[in-house]
Design a protein around this motif. Structure first.
Motif, PDB file in Angstrom:
ATOM      1  N   VAL A  98      -1.234  -2.648   7.697  1.00 35.69           N
ATOM      2  CA  VAL A  98      -0.569  -1.312   7.476  1.00 35.69           C
ATOM      3  C   VAL A  98      -1.923  -0.183   7.549  1.00 35.69           C
ATOM      4  CG1 VAL A  98       1.013  -0.100   6.612  1.00 35.69           C
ATOM      5  CG2 VAL A  98       1.204  -2.073   7.527  1.00 35.69           C
ATOM      6  N   GLU A 157      -5.309  -6.355   1.300  1.00 33.95           N
ATOM      7  CA  GLU A 157      -5.017  -6.972   2.327  1.00 33.95           C
ATOM      8  C   GLU A 157      -5.403  -8.273   2.241  1.00 33.95           C
ATOM      9  OE1 GLU A 157      -4.390  -8.624   5.814  1.00 33.95           O
ATOM     10  OE2 GLU A 157      -3.985  -6.653   5.300  1.00 33.95           O
ATOM     11  N   TYR A 198      -8.354   9.474   1.799  1.00 34.33           N
ATOM     12  CA  TYR A 198      -9.439   8.831   0.302  1.00 34.33           C
ATOM     13  C   TYR A 198     -10.326   7.970   0.712  1.00 34.33           C
ATOM     14  CZ  TYR A 198      -5.737  11.501  -0.481  1.00 34.33           C
ATOM     15  OH  TYR A 198      -4.453  12.968  -0.867  1.00 34.33           O
ATOM     16  N   ASP A 239      -1.882   3.663   7.945  1.00 35.42           N
ATOM     17  CA  ASP A 239      -1.666   4.896   7.502  1.00 35.42           C
ATOM     18  C   ASP A 239      -1.848   5.248   6.284  1.00 35.42           C
ATOM     19  OD1 ASP A 239      -1.765   5.527   9.597  1.00 35.42           O
ATOM     20  OD2 ASP A 239       1.010   5.986  10.473  1.00 35.42           O
ATOM     21  N   PRO A 240      -0.973   4.338   4.920  1.00 36.31           N
ATOM     22  CA  PRO A 240      -1.641   4.349   4.005  1.00 36.31           C
ATOM     23  C   PRO A 240      -2.141   4.890   2.790  1.00 36.31           C
ATOM     24  CG  PRO A 240       1.148   3.030   4.160  1.00 36.31           C
ATOM     25  CD  PRO A 240      -0.374   3.383   5.439  1.00 36.31           C
ATOM     26  N   TYR A 241      -3.238   3.837   3.649  1.00 38.02           N
ATOM     27  CA  TYR A 241      -4.888   3.342   3.102  1.00 38.02           C
ATOM     28  C   TYR A 241      -5.636   4.259   3.822  1.00 38.02           C
ATOM     29  CZ  TYR A 241      -2.556  -0.789   1.232  1.00 38.02           C
ATOM     30  OH  TYR A 241      -1.930  -2.171   1.157  1.00 38.02           O
ATOM     31  N   SER A 258      -8.599   2.579   2.951  1.00 39.31           N
ATOM     32  CA  SER A 258      -8.809   1.077   3.498  1.00 39.31           C
ATOM     33  C   SER A 258     -10.443   0.288   3.180  1.00 39.31           C
ATOM     34  CB  SER A 258      -8.965   1.843   4.850  1.00 39.31           C
ATOM     35  OG  SER A 258      -9.895   2.419   5.748  1.00 39.31           O
ATOM     36  N   TRP A 302     -10.524  -0.012  -2.165  1.00 41.00           N
ATOM     37  CA  TRP A 302      -9.517  -1.021  -2.572  1.00 41.00           C
ATOM     38  C   TRP A 302      -8.302  -1.743  -1.378  1.00 41.00           C
ATOM     39  CZ3 TRP A 302      -6.903  -1.254  -6.938  1.00 41.00           C
ATOM     40  CH2 TRP A 302      -5.235  -2.043  -7.198  1.00 41.00           C
ATOM     41  N   GLY A 303      -8.397  -1.377  -0.404  1.00 41.46           N
ATOM     42  CA  GLY A 303      -8.357  -1.702   1.201  1.00 41.46           C
ATOM     43  C   GLY A 303      -7.717  -3.161   1.162  1.00 41.46           C
TER      44      GLY A 303
END
Length: 333
Positions: A177, A196, A184, A179-181, A187, A191-192
């Motif tokens: 998913v 995940e 900035y 979009d929220p990542y 992803s 962080w992402g």
């Protein structure tokens, strides 16, 4: 750190043949962001040479005091591609990796790449990797086109991994998913990736998958993708949710607590986190016999990671387990 082997277990490589073929393939539309980034990284110096040049890798290992590396195909491997293309690619990469290991048996081990998008073929490849190819486990780069290993279609892959005692290194990738990542730069590894891989591990725990496959061994990098630091809360909230579970909070009926599955089925590695405070907490939470050394080369510095291993405030037993004994037990190297 005298008479201690240093084995690093999350070390990436690629081959010229793979780059030429994979970079020409179509990919799943949802993987565009990651594939385009990966292709750019794999085409840009110095990373391209660092992934390809194993003689230079050996020289860096020698200079830092690293004895052995478990090589794995640069993520996301073959998972973004159509099954017909990915199956052949995976077999060819594994053949080349097995040749590298045979040529350098005391310096390199290997984690096979497989095709979750073709689970029956992945199961066959696990048998081949752990049998005639002489490799030491498999690497799966989290989701495959948004699907996770707890889903029923992946049963052949998990059955084969358990039957052949193939540890699964569950490596991060760009979240399914996105979009929220996307803003900035969230992803990626900042962080992402960890979010995940941690999500994937929690799905395996909370779905009851580890009741069906109790002997699976799952390896998580980056000191457990955050999970060790949440285990107390995870167990607490699991107990609360069980008391009120119903239609509003559907939940598998588990035999153990989430923390018990984590300590039984998971091993974590130090890849990318040279932080003595984080390591100290992981040691208290899951113990040194469930922690392995890893660098995440070429994306982290070999010399810096080895210096961290040799200088961290550890007992002799802890250092021996992290540097080589746990990897010898888990991966059979």
């Amino acid at each position: 750190m005298t008479d201690q082997r240093v084995i690093a277990v999350e070390e990436h490589f690629t081959t010229p043949d793979f780059l030429q073929r994979a970079h020409a393939l179509d990919f799943c539309p949802g993987d565009r962001t990651e594939v385009e980034l990966t292709r750019a990284v794999e085409s840009t110096e110095p990373t391209r040479s660092q992934l390809l040049d194993l003689d230079a890798r050996l020289a860096a290992m020698d200079a830092s005091g690293q004895d052995m590396a478990l090589l794995s195909l640069n993520p996301p491997g073959v998972q973004p591609y159509r099954p017909a293309d990915a199956v052949e690619l995976a077999r060819d990469v594994n053949d080349e990796l097995a040749r590298i290991v045979r040529d350098h048996p005391n310096r390199f081990g290997g984690l096979a790449t497989v095709t979750p998008q073709a689970p029956d073929e992945a199961a066959k490849e696990i048998g081949r990797a752990m049998g005639p190819l002489g490799l030491h486990g498999i690497m799966i780069n989290s989701h495959t086109d948004g699907h996770y290993l707890d889903e029923p279609q992946f049963a052949p892959l998990l059955e084969a991994a358990e039957a052949h005692r193939a540890p699964i290194y569950l490596h991060p990738r760009v979240p399914s998913v996105l979009d929220p990542y996307a803003p900035y730069g969230l992803s990626g590894a900042i962080w992402g990736y960890g979010a995940e891989a941690g999500l994937h591990a929690m799905r395996l725990i909370m779905s009851g998958t580890l009741d069906r496959y109790p002997n699976l061994r799952i390896v998580l990098g980056h000191l457990g993708e955050g999970i060790p630091y949440y285990l107390r809360r995870i167990d607490n909230r699991y107990a609360f949710a069980r008391r009120i579970s119903g239609a509003a909070t559907p939940m598998a009926q588990l035999t153990l607590t989430p923390g018990e599955y984590f300590r039984r089925n998971f091993t974590i590695t130090t890849s990318g986190i040279d932080d003595p405070n984080a390591l100290e907490y992981a040691l208290r939470t899951i113990g040194d016999d469930n922690i392995m050394f890893a660098i995440d080369a070429p994306y982290e510095e070999t010399a810096q990671a080895v210096r961290f291993l040799t200088s961290a405030p550890l007992s002799d037993v802890q250092r021996a387990n992290i540097s080589h004994r746990t990897a010898e037990r888990v991966f059979g190297v």
